[in-house]
Design a protein around this motif. Structure first.
Motif, PDB file in Angstrom:
ATOM      1  N   TYR A  67      -8.745 -13.951  11.783  1.00 32.49           N
ATOM      2  CA  TYR A  67      -9.433 -13.309  10.658  1.00 32.49           C
ATOM      3  C   TYR A  67      -8.879 -11.915  10.353  1.00 32.49           C
ATOM      4  O   TYR A  67      -9.437 -11.193   9.524  1.00 32.49           O
ATOM      5  N   LEU A  68      -7.777 -11.552  10.988  1.00 30.30           N
ATOM      6  CA  LEU A  68      -7.166 -10.236  10.813  1.00 30.30           C
ATOM      7  C   LEU A  68      -6.942  -9.933   9.331  1.00 30.30           C
ATOM      8  O   LEU A  68      -6.377 -10.737   8.598  1.00 30.30           O
ATOM      9  N   GLY A  69      -7.458  -8.789   8.896  1.00 27.87           N
ATOM     10  CA  GLY A  69      -7.293  -8.371   7.514  1.00 27.87           C
ATOM     11  C   GLY A  69      -8.315  -8.946   6.550  1.00 27.87           C
ATOM     12  O   GLY A  69      -8.362  -8.561   5.383  1.00 27.87           O
ATOM     13  N   PHE A  70      -9.137  -9.874   7.002  1.00 28.15           N
ATOM     14  CA  PHE A  70     -10.136 -10.497   6.142  1.00 28.15           C
ATOM     15  C   PHE A  70     -11.163  -9.443   5.716  1.00 28.15           C
ATOM     16  O   PHE A  70     -11.572  -8.629   6.514  1.00 28.15           O
ATOM     17  N   PRO A  71     -11.564  -9.436   4.452  1.00 24.29           N
ATOM     18  CA  PRO A  71     -12.524  -8.421   3.984  1.00 24.29           C
ATOM     19  C   PRO A  71     -13.849  -8.481   4.745  1.00 24.29           C
ATOM     20  O   PRO A  71     -14.335  -9.563   5.084  1.00 24.29           O
ATOM     21  N   TRP A  72     -14.404  -7.306   4.999  1.00 24.50           N
ATOM     22  CA  TRP A  72     -15.703  -7.162   5.667  1.00 24.50           C
ATOM     23  C   TRP A  72     -16.553  -6.276   4.776  1.00 24.50           C
ATOM     24  O   TRP A  72     -16.153  -5.166   4.433  1.00 24.50           O
ATOM     25  N   ARG A  73     -17.702  -6.791   4.372  1.00 24.01           N
ATOM     26  CA  ARG A  73     -18.593  -6.031   3.480  1.00 24.01           C
ATOM     27  C   ARG A  73     -20.030  -6.190   3.940  1.00 24.01           C
ATOM     28  O   ARG A  73     -20.475  -7.299   4.234  1.00 24.01           O
ATOM     29  N   VAL A  74     -20.725  -5.068   3.948  1.00 28.00           N
ATOM     30  CA  VAL A  74     -22.161  -5.075   4.232  1.00 28.00           C
ATOM     31  C   VAL A  74     -22.829  -4.105   3.265  1.00 28.00           C
ATOM     32  O   VAL A  74     -22.189  -3.195   2.745  1.00 28.00           O
ATOM     33  N   VAL A  75     -24.103  -4.323   3.035  1.00 31.07           N
ATOM     34  CA  VAL A  75     -24.908  -3.365   2.291  1.00 31.07           C
ATOM     35  C   VAL A  75     -25.863  -2.738   3.299  1.00 31.07           C
ATOM     36  O   VAL A  75     -26.692  -3.444   3.903  1.00 31.07           O
ATOM     37  N   VAL A  76     -25.701  -1.444   3.524  1.00 30.01           N
ATOM     38  CA  VAL A  76     -26.531  -0.756   4.512  1.00 30.01           C
ATOM     39  C   VAL A  76     -27.955  -0.667   3.970  1.00 30.01           C
ATOM     40  O   VAL A  76     -28.182  -0.181   2.868  1.00 30.01           O
ATOM     41  N   GLU A  77     -28.877  -1.162   4.741  1.00 28.18           N
ATOM     42  CA  GLU A  77     -30.279  -1.229   4.334  1.00 28.18           C
ATOM     43  C   GLU A  77     -31.034   0.030   4.775  1.00 28.18           C
ATOM     44  O   GLU A  77     -31.561   0.755   3.954  1.00 28.18           O
ATOM     45  N   ARG A  78     -31.090   0.257   6.086  1.00 26.32           N
ATOM     46  CA  ARG A  78     -31.876   1.381   6.618  1.00 26.32           C
ATOM     47  C   ARG A  78     -31.118   2.086   7.726  1.00 26.32           C
ATOM     48  O   ARG A  78     -30.444   1.445   8.531  1.00 26.32           O
ATOM     49  N   ILE A  79     -31.274   3.393   7.771  1.00 28.61           N
ATOM     50  CA  ILE A  79     -30.774   4.207   8.870  1.00 28.61           C
ATOM     51  C   ILE A  79     -31.924   5.111   9.287  1.00 28.61           C
ATOM     52  O   ILE A  79     -32.287   6.031   8.558  1.00 28.61           O
ATOM     53  N   ALA A  93     -18.926 -15.795   6.276  1.00 29.98           N
ATOM     54  CA  ALA A  93     -18.258 -15.902   4.962  1.00 29.98           C
ATOM     55  C   ALA A  93     -16.747 -15.839   5.191  1.00 29.98           C
ATOM     56  O   ALA A  93     -16.102 -14.835   4.912  1.00 29.98           O
ATOM     57  N   VAL A  94     -16.197 -16.923   5.720  1.00 23.13           N
ATOM     58  CA  VAL A  94     -14.796 -16.912   6.161  1.00 23.13           C
ATOM     59  C   VAL A  94     -13.864 -17.813   5.345  1.00 23.13           C
ATOM     60  O   VAL A  94     -12.664 -17.860   5.628  1.00 23.13           O
ATOM     61  N   ASP A  95     -14.389 -18.518   4.371  1.00 19.83           N
ATOM     62  CA  ASP A  95     -13.542 -19.380   3.530  1.00 19.83           C
ATOM     63  C   ASP A  95     -13.023 -18.552   2.358  1.00 19.83           C
ATOM     64  O   ASP A  95     -13.794 -18.187   1.467  1.00 19.83           O
ATOM     65  N   PRO A  96     -11.716 -18.246   2.333  1.00 11.57           N
ATOM     66  CA  PRO A  96     -11.195 -17.393   1.262  1.00 11.57           C
ATOM     67  C   PRO A  96     -11.253 -18.032  -0.124  1.00 11.57           C
ATOM     68  O   PRO A  96     -11.112 -17.345  -1.131  1.00 11.57           O
ATOM     69  N   THR A  97     -11.514 -19.344  -0.196  1.00  9.12           N
ATOM     70  CA  THR A  97     -11.584 -20.022  -1.494  1.00  9.12           C
ATOM     71  C   THR A  97     -13.009 -20.071  -2.044  1.00  9.12           C
ATOM     72  O   THR A  97     -13.208 -20.541  -3.153  1.00  9.12           O
ATOM     73  N   ARG A  98     -13.965 -19.605  -1.277  1.00  6.85           N
ATOM     74  CA  ARG A  98     -15.371 -19.673  -1.701  1.00  6.85           C
ATOM     75  C   ARG A  98     -15.877 -18.296  -2.113  1.00  6.85           C
ATOM     76  O   ARG A  98     -15.609 -17.305  -1.442  1.00  6.85           O
ATOM     77  N   ASP A  99     -16.626 -18.269  -3.220  1.00  8.22           N
ATOM     78  CA  ASP A  99     -17.250 -17.031  -3.694  1.00  8.22           C
ATOM     79  C   ASP A  99     -18.680 -17.000  -3.149  1.00  8.22           C
ATOM     80  O   ASP A  99     -19.511 -17.817  -3.533  1.00  8.22           O
ATOM     81  N   ASP A 134     -25.377 -26.495   2.913  1.00  2.00           N
ATOM     82  CA  ASP A 134     -24.074 -27.019   3.330  1.00  2.00           C
ATOM     83  C   ASP A 134     -23.376 -26.124   4.348  1.00  2.00           C
ATOM     84  O   ASP A 134     -22.437 -26.562   5.013  1.00  2.00           O
ATOM     85  N   ARG A 135     -23.803 -24.885   4.507  1.00  2.08           N
ATOM     86  CA  ARG A 135     -23.170 -24.016   5.493  1.00  2.08           C
ATOM     87  C   ARG A 135     -24.155 -23.307   6.420  1.00  2.08           C
ATOM     88  O   ARG A 135     -23.756 -22.538   7.291  1.00  2.08           O
ATOM     89  N   ARG A 136     -25.425 -23.592   6.263  1.00  2.00           N
ATOM     90  CA  ARG A 136     -26.454 -22.905   7.049  1.00  2.00           C
ATOM     91  C   ARG A 136     -26.280 -23.110   8.560  1.00  2.00           C
ATOM     92  O   ARG A 136     -26.279 -22.148   9.322  1.00  2.00           O
ATOM     93  N   ALA A 137     -26.163 -24.350   9.007  1.00  2.00           N
ATOM     94  CA  ALA A 137     -26.079 -24.620  10.445  1.00  2.00           C
ATOM     95  C   ALA A 137     -24.839 -23.976  11.058  1.00  2.00           C
ATOM     96  O   ALA A 137     -24.912 -23.378  12.134  1.00  2.00           O
ATOM     97  N   LYS A 138     -23.707 -24.075  10.386  1.00  2.00           N
ATOM     98  CA  LYS A 138     -22.471 -23.482  10.909  1.00  2.00           C
ATOM     99  C   LYS A 138     -22.578 -21.961  10.952  1.00  2.00           C
ATOM    100  O   LYS A 138     -22.119 -21.327  11.905  1.00  2.00           O
ATOM    101  N   ALA A 139     -23.171 -21.365   9.925  1.00  2.00           N
ATOM    102  CA  ALA A 139     -23.342 -19.911   9.903  1.00  2.00           C
ATOM    103  C   ALA A 139     -24.223 -19.459  11.061  1.00  2.00           C
ATOM    104  O   ALA A 139     -23.909 -18.486  11.752  1.00  2.00           O
TER     105      ALA A 139
END
Length: 164
Positions: A67-79, A93-99, A134-139
């Motif tokens: 997964y090297l270089g794969f985008p990583w995005r989070v929305v910070v909720e609380r600090i 979210a590791v399939d580069p063809t899926r939005d 379709d991806r819940r169990a794997k996630a």
């Protein structure tokens, strides 16, 4: 078995302050988690980066290599200093063809508490029942294993930092 939530608990042999810095400082978080983050964590804002191998465990680093270089995005909720850090993300979210942008996000929470011999860190990820079927169990399966690894990585990171 809970189908909506993952929870991992670990007592870390470190002060609450050190554990807090390891989870809330984006550069420190990235070193153990295995991500290079472009800026600080700010509540209500997106944090972006890319996956890089963890610096604290060569075996886990090898697992992250594909997964090297794969985008990583989070929305910070609380600090909430010294208590709680949370963000939302698209799990596995590791399939580069899926939005994934229209899918619901799960909520990841890092909560700190006093514990004998250190600091109790509770990592919880919830909201899996809203993920497309379709991806819940794997996630959930992947992230359950991932949080087990991450619990050990933060422990190793704190031990290495103590030696520096």
């Amino acid at each position: 078995m809970d189908t909506d939530r993952i929870e991992k608990r670990i007592v870390l042999k470190a002060t609450r302050e050190r554990v807090w810095r390891a989870i809330s400082d984006s550069a420190r978080f990235g070193r153990w988690f295995g991500v290079e983050i472009d800026g600080p964590f700010v509540a209500g804002q997106e944090a972006r980066g890319r996956i890089v191998p963890t610096e604290v465990d060569p075996d886990v680093a090898r697992l992250q290599e594909p997964y090297l270089g794969f985008p990583w995005r989070v929305v910070v909720e609380r600090i909430e200093p010294m208590e709680l850090f949370s963000f939302r993300w698209h799990p596995y979210a590791v399939d580069p063809t899926r939005d994934y942008s229209s899918e619901p996000m799960t909520l990841v929470t890092f909560q700190l508490a006093e514990a004998e011999g250190g600091t109790l860190l509770t990592i919880t990820e919830s909201g899996f029942e809203r993920i497309p079927i379709d991806r819940r169990a794997k996630a959930m399966e992947s992230n359950d294993a991932g949080w087990a690894h991450q619990s050990k990585l933060i422990e190793k990171y704190l031990a290495l930092e103590e030696q520096r």
